[in-house]
Enzyme design. Structure first.
Site, PDB file in Angstrom:
ATOM      1  N   ASP A  44      44.194  32.402  36.784  1.00  0.00           N
ATOM      2  CA  ASP A  44      42.818  33.809  36.526  1.00  0.00           C
ATOM      3  C   ASP A  44      43.036  34.611  37.252  1.00  0.00           C
ATOM      4  O   ASP A  44      43.580  34.455  38.341  1.00  0.00           O
ATOM      5  CB  ASP A  44      41.681  32.714  37.344  1.00  0.00           C
ATOM      6  N   TYR A  49      41.498  42.917  40.131  1.00  0.00           N
ATOM      7  CA  TYR A  49      42.744  42.543  40.996  1.00  0.00           C
ATOM      8  C   TYR A  49      43.625  43.393  41.072  1.00  0.00           C
ATOM      9  O   TYR A  49      44.078  43.285  41.869  1.00  0.00           O
ATOM     10  CB  TYR A  49      42.595  41.173  40.602  1.00  0.00           C
ATOM     11  N   LYS A  74      39.959  39.530  32.617  1.00  0.00           N
ATOM     12  CA  LYS A  74      38.373  40.115  32.832  1.00  0.00           C
ATOM     13  C   LYS A  74      38.610  42.157  32.772  1.00  0.00           C
ATOM     14  O   LYS A  74      39.508  42.580  33.678  1.00  0.00           O
ATOM     15  CB  LYS A  74      38.030  39.409  34.705  1.00  0.00           C
ATOM     16  N   HIS A 107      33.589  40.884  33.720  1.00  0.00           N
ATOM     17  CA  HIS A 107      33.441  40.684  35.325  1.00  0.00           C
ATOM     18  C   HIS A 107      32.380  40.415  35.706  1.00  0.00           C
ATOM     19  O   HIS A 107      32.137  39.977  36.739  1.00  0.00           O
ATOM     20  CB  HIS A 107      34.274  41.776  36.248  1.00  0.00           C
TER      21      HIS A 107
END
Length: 282
Positions: A44, A49, A74, A107
């Site tokens: 994930d 990120y 996301k 997200h």
């Protein structure tokens, strides 16, 4: 690895490996390789990120067939809106180095949400994404957005653990056959959670640690969990939860720990202002 069936009949591994706050350009690569070696088959990540490229590189170098690995990513707020989202999807595909993404989420629940969702739906129809989902969506936010969706989300990724059980949200998601997916499944290392006497007693009974009892409880609740650790021993431990089973009474004892108070409130205007201002690229 055990799996759950999603509302579009796709299978998702019940426990995934999250790479939130692990840096790119090495650390995420090493952590993802270690997780895959430990037996994880669900990774994930997210555009926000900023480590999709390390995830993609590790998957490629793992020697494991792409079809055996479930990738979640996301879309970040900066790329919401229909046209921007189309570009964001292509960027994720490029950075991951894959032809398709197994699950792609919106997200955060702000900005031109439905414009972005339209782009995700289009990507499903084009075969670029297999499943699409939502994240940080409350009951109120679900009611705000649901009528603009043609494809039903398969998951809602939210904060979920014994102290934050999202009971009202679960009822609404269950009515729509949307499975919950847990971030902070271990309370982000919450000492009060990991040292809770009910959980510790069960850990002693089953010769497991507190984290394993929590992750087993989440699994038996039918919720996908995404524990994160860069420690290989803990990585292995977090998926070593399929050789014991909590009784109904034990499940209820953990259900009784719910505080009903998540640490993150997506409906807080301050969170919207803060997150809308976060840019991940020029």
């Amino acid at each position: 690895m055990k799996t759950f069936k999603l509302n579009n009949q796709e299978l998702i591994p019940a426990v995934g490996f999250g790479v939130f706050m692990i840096p790119n350009n090495g650390p995420t690569y090493e952590a993802t390789l270690a997780a895959l070696k430990a037996g994880y088959r669900h990774i994930d990540t997210a555009a926000g990120y900023m480590n999709e490229s390390d995830v993609g590189k590790a998957i490629k170098d793992s020697g494991i067939d792409r079809s055996e690995i479930f990738i979640t990513s996301k879309l970040w707020l900066q790329d919401y809106g229909y046209e921007n989202a189309k570009k964001g999807i292509e960027t994720s595909l490029r950075l991951l180095g894959v032809d398709y993404i197994d699950l792609y989420l919106l997200h955060q629940p702000y900005g031109d949400y439905l414009g972005a969702w339209k782009a995700l739906e289009e990507a499903v129809n084009e075969g670029k994404i297999k499943s699409i989902g939502i994240s940080n969506i409350t009951v109120n936010l679900w009611n705000k957005f649901k009528d603009g969706m043609n494809i039903m989300p398969v998951v809602n990724q939210v904060e979920f653990n014994p102290f934050t059980q999202q009971k009202e949200l679960r009822k609404v998601m269950d009515e729509n056959h949307i499975r919950l997916e847990a971030w902070y499944p271990l309370g982000h290392g919450n000492k009060a959670l990991l040292e809770n006497e009910t959980i510790v007693a069960l850990a002693n009974k089953y010769s497991k640690n507190a984290g394993q009892v929590i992750l087993r409880w989440i699994y038996q609740e039918g919720v996908i969990s995404l524990p994160k650790s860069i420690n290989p021993e803990r990585m292995r431990g977090n998926i070593d939860i399929f050789d014991f089973e909590l009784t109904d009474k034990e499940m209820e004892s953990i259900q009784a720990l719910d505080t009903g108070k998540p640490t993150h409130n997506p409906e807080d205007p301050a969170n919207e202002t803060r997150l809308m201002g976060l840019k991940i690229h020029d």
